[in-house]
Motif scaffolding. Structure first.
Motif, short mmCIF file in Angstrom:
data_model
loop_
_atom_site.label_atom_id
_atom_site.label_comp_id
_atom_site.label_asym_id
_atom_site.label_seq_id
_atom_site.Cartn_x
_atom_site.Cartn_y
_atom_site.Cartn_z
N ASN A 127 0.82 -1.20 0.00
CA ASN A 127 0.00 0.00 0.00
C ASN A 127 0.87 1.26 0.00
N GLU A 128 2.03 1.17 0.66
CA GLU A 128 2.94 2.32 0.71
C GLU A 128 3.45 2.69 -0.68
N ASP A 129 3.73 1.68 -1.49
CA ASP A 129 4.15 1.93 -2.87
C ASP A 129 3.02 2.57 -3.67
N VAL A 130 1.81 2.02 -3.48
CA VAL A 130 0.66 2.53 -4.24
C VAL A 130 0.43 4.00 -3.91
N THR A 131 0.70 4.39 -2.68
CA THR A 131 0.51 5.78 -2.26
C THR A 131 1.42 6.74 -3.03
N LEU A 132 2.53 6.23 -3.56
CA LEU A 132 3.42 7.07 -4.36
C LEU A 132 2.87 7.35 -5.76
N ALA A 133 1.82 6.65 -6.12
CA ALA A 133 1.31 6.75 -7.50
C ALA A 133 0.16 7.74 -7.61
N ASP A 134 0.04 8.37 -8.76
CA ASP A 134 -1.08 9.27 -9.02
C ASP A 134 -2.33 8.49 -9.35
N ASN A 135 -2.19 7.41 -10.10
CA ASN A 135 -3.34 6.64 -10.57
C ASN A 135 -3.03 5.16 -10.53
N ILE A 136 -4.09 4.38 -10.57
CA ILE A 136 -3.95 2.92 -10.58
C ILE A 136 -4.30 2.41 -11.98
N ILE A 137 -3.57 1.40 -12.43
CA ILE A 137 -3.93 0.70 -13.66
C ILE A 137 -4.32 -0.72 -13.28
N GLU A 138 -5.47 -1.14 -13.73
CA GLU A 138 -5.96 -2.49 -13.42
C GLU A 138 -6.50 -3.09 -14.70
N ALA A 139 -5.92 -4.22 -15.10
CA ALA A 139 -6.40 -4.87 -16.33
C ALA A 139 -7.70 -5.61 -16.04
N PRO A 140 -8.72 -5.40 -16.87
CA PRO A 140 -9.97 -6.14 -16.68
C PRO A 140 -9.75 -7.60 -17.12
N LEU A 141 -9.62 -8.48 -16.14
CA LEU A 141 -9.34 -9.89 -16.43
C LEU A 141 -10.41 -10.74 -15.77
N ASN A 142 -10.39 -12.03 -16.07
CA ASN A 142 -11.29 -13.02 -15.48
C ASN A 142 -11.35 -12.82 -13.96
N PRO A 143 -12.50 -12.42 -13.41
CA PRO A 143 -12.57 -12.09 -11.98
C PRO A 143 -12.17 -13.25 -11.08
#
Lengths: 256, 256
Positions: free
Chosen positions: B136-152
């Motif tokens: 989560n600490e790394d994610v906090t350094l990011a402006d946006n999230i990229i998430e590929a829409p894949l088989n749930p």
């Protein structure tokens, strides 16, 4: 016919391509292919004369849980056998061929797959082995070629990577997905009244603290501050946090 | 600033994302990442605290020729160090997060990358290690999230596969490529006169051979035959071959 085959597994969208690996060499790569397929909702894998025989424990190990794809894989002696029950066949290749015909990008193919499926046809995509790709004889069994537009000086994709791109383009086209969403976690986006209440209180404190150097510039500065908070798309929880921050700063000042 | 960094290598399009692997584990995966990057015209790789140290011979082995990416890779102790000179940072994740913010598909991100580059900004994409993804600490350094829409029900991508999708979407958007082309090999597409000449001769032979059962049906049958050959988008060479086939059939008949 589509959707009635035995490998149509629960929860996966129907109508996807059959993935056909022609003379694959490494079990590890077959496993990674299975994983990439299931990532994109595909489960029907066919193998033509796998070098190290079948089943292959290395394939299971690298499938990382995509066992259903490995377990259902069918083995054929020749490519012609593997495509016999299909109405349409695509060949993937990174090398220029003499063959005359349509050459599609993976994206165009992904769109076409859906049309082929809707027309009631079964179809598959051929992938060559790690070393040399597809023989010309295999390519001749295909109706069309799929070629990914890649760096011209470094085109050669790993086998599982090639399967991923085709599977991914199928799945992206198959599902309906918004291009972007705004995730708010456990909280809801703040109402404009909550935000305005915070901003009004903030600006009162800023007046008191002598933040605005000139009454003339106050309106434009206020607008810039409001824009900055507006742009952040704050949740209710975050607005409450900002109230707390402002209060803590005032308290710190009182204690100095 | 974009395009002036030292890893801007000859022949690659400028303005691509810096690929940042946070605590990657297997050298083999790092090599496959390098290969997937160069497939898509990217060459700037950064590693945060790679588990098995750096350089790593296994990474070179699995890079399959993408040595320039491996050789130019930079190593950092912390994620914050690795993103310090960037103006925009994206985090890739397959897991839902509490974090509030924009969540982009790889495709949307690929389009946005070009805009970020054109605005003169440098940017990078964070990828977590094989086991647990990003903190989560790394994610906090990011402006946006990229998430590929894949088989749930089967979302977890192999590290190199995740890098491939992001790199691929960048490159597909960066280059201009036709959705489909018609490949004719060494020959040219036949002129309509060549095709018509063949068809006229064929139809004369069919008349002679008693092919058309009824004069009434002749026009529609001719139209269907012409459509079939028309649809095949024949080359000059192929039309000559068809002439030869028709001639050989007539000759076979004469010899019976």
């Amino acid at each position: 016919m589509a959707g009635t085959d035995s490998t149509q597994l629960d929860g996966l969208p129907d109508g996807g391509p059959v993935i056909i690996l022609v003379k694959p060499q490494l079990g590890q790569n077959i496993g990674m292919v299975a994983r990439a397929m299931l990532n994109n909702g595909l489960a029907e894998l066919r193998l033509v004369a796998p070098r190290d025989g079948w089943p292959n424990p290395e394939a299971v190990a690298s499938a990382a849980g995509a066992d259903r794809v490995i377990d259902n894989a069918q083995v054929f002696e020749t490519t012609a056998d593997a495509v016999a029950d299909l109405q349409r066949v695509y060949a993937t290749t990174a090398r220029p061929r003499d063959m005359v015909g349509r050459v599609l990008t993976p994206r165009t193919a992904g769109r076409e797959f859906l049309e082929v499926h809707k027309a009631g046809n079964r179809y598959g995509v051929l992938f060559g082995g790690e070393r040399a790709g597809l023989d010309n004889e295999d390519v001749t069994l295909a109706d069309n070629i799929i070629e990914a537009p890649l760096n011209p000086s470094f085109r050669s994709l790993n086998l599982a990577q090639a399967v991923l791109l085709i599977s991914y383009e199928w799945y992206q086209n198959r599902i309906e997905v918004p291009e972007e969403r705004f995730q708010v976690g456990d909280s809801d986006l703040a109402g404009k009244d909550e935000l305005l209440n915070f901003l009004t209180r903030l600006e009162a404190s800023l007046d008191k603290g002598g933040f605005f150097k000139s009454p003339n510039l106050r309106p434009v500065t206020v607008r810039n501050i409001r824009n900055m908070f507006q742009r952040a798309s704050l949740t209710s929880q975050e607005v409450r946090t900002l109230h707390g921050i402002a209060e803590a700063l005032r308290r710190a000042g009182r204690l100095e």
